[in-house]
Design a protein around this motif. Sequence first.
Motif, PDB file in Angstrom:
ATOM      1  N   THR A 177      45.113  30.209  39.434  1.00  0.00           N
ATOM      2  CA  THR A 177      44.628  28.844  39.667  1.00  0.00           C
ATOM      3  C   THR A 177      45.777  27.842  39.574  1.00  0.00           C
ATOM      4  O   THR A 177      45.910  26.942  40.419  1.00  0.00           O
ATOM      5  CB  THR A 177      43.532  28.481  38.656  1.00  0.00           C
ATOM      6  OG1 THR A 177      42.469  29.440  38.758  1.00  0.00           O
ATOM      7  CG2 THR A 177      42.994  27.085  38.895  1.00  0.00           C
ATOM      8  N   ALA A 178      46.620  27.985  38.568  1.00  0.00           N
ATOM      9  CA  ALA A 178      47.766  27.077  38.413  1.00  0.00           C
ATOM     10  C   ALA A 178      48.719  27.207  39.595  1.00  0.00           C
ATOM     11  O   ALA A 178      49.256  26.210  40.087  1.00  0.00           O
ATOM     12  CB  ALA A 178      48.486  27.373  37.108  1.00  0.00           C
ATOM     13  N   THR A 179      48.918  28.417  40.079  1.00  0.00           N
ATOM     14  CA  THR A 179      49.793  28.632  41.238  1.00  0.00           C
ATOM     15  C   THR A 179      49.211  27.980  42.488  1.00  0.00           C
ATOM     16  O   THR A 179      49.934  27.336  43.258  1.00  0.00           O
ATOM     17  CB  THR A 179      49.999  30.136  41.471  1.00  0.00           C
ATOM     18  OG1 THR A 179      50.550  30.722  40.292  1.00  0.00           O
ATOM     19  CG2 THR A 179      50.927  30.390  42.640  1.00  0.00           C
ATOM     20  N   ALA A 180      47.908  28.119  42.688  1.00  0.00           N
ATOM     21  CA  ALA A 180      47.271  27.524  43.867  1.00  0.00           C
ATOM     22  C   ALA A 180      47.363  26.004  43.822  1.00  0.00           C
ATOM     23  O   ALA A 180      47.644  25.366  44.845  1.00  0.00           O
ATOM     24  CB  ALA A 180      45.816  27.978  43.944  1.00  0.00           C
ATOM     25  N   VAL A 181      47.170  25.418  42.648  1.00  0.00           N
ATOM     26  CA  VAL A 181      47.264  23.959  42.521  1.00  0.00           C
ATOM     27  C   VAL A 181      48.691  23.498  42.796  1.00  0.00           C
ATOM     28  O   VAL A 181      48.920  22.506  43.488  1.00  0.00           O
ATOM     29  CB  VAL A 181      46.781  23.503  41.130  1.00  0.00           C
ATOM     30  CG1 VAL A 181      47.129  22.054  40.872  1.00  0.00           C
ATOM     31  CG2 VAL A 181      45.286  23.727  41.005  1.00  0.00           C
ATOM     32  N   ALA A 182      49.671  24.218  42.271  1.00  0.00           N
ATOM     33  CA  ALA A 182      51.072  23.833  42.467  1.00  0.00           C
ATOM     34  C   ALA A 182      51.479  23.938  43.933  1.00  0.00           C
ATOM     35  O   ALA A 182      52.249  23.110  44.436  1.00  0.00           O
ATOM     36  CB  ALA A 182      51.974  24.696  41.607  1.00  0.00           C
ATOM     37  N   LEU A 183      50.981  24.923  44.637  1.00  0.00           N
ATOM     38  CA  LEU A 183      51.339  25.101  46.043  1.00  0.00           C
ATOM     39  C   LEU A 183      50.659  24.076  46.947  1.00  0.00           C
ATOM     40  O   LEU A 183      51.174  23.772  48.021  1.00  0.00           O
ATOM     41  CB  LEU A 183      50.985  26.510  46.502  1.00  0.00           C
ATOM     42  CG  LEU A 183      51.855  27.625  45.922  1.00  0.00           C
ATOM     43  CD1 LEU A 183      51.345  28.991  46.381  1.00  0.00           C
ATOM     44  CD2 LEU A 183      53.301  27.445  46.324  1.00  0.00           C
TER      45      LEU A 183
END
Length: 101
Positions: free
Chosen positions: A20-26
Amino acid sequence: MDLKIAARMIAVLAIGAGLTATAVALRQKQGPEETPVFRSLDPGGDPARTELLRCRDLGAEALKDKTCLKAWMESRRRFLKEPGSGRPDAPASGTGGTPKP
């Protein structure tokens, strides 16, 4: 609850949080276009300020431009002017005691 099941649940939750954190950052925009740059279009008729704005817009080339170097030196001189140019002197240290009324 079995210890293995609890460990697996914690691992699955940690992986889900990481994804989830990776998707938000991307999804966030990255790069210089994300922050707006406010530049003055009208320097107000001050020739020194006009020259400084021109040098700012030149970027790295301004380091080689003699007029930019002169403008920066003049700006520093005005900003860091010598004491005694219209400012009162500081009181001398060691005059002793409190001031008399």
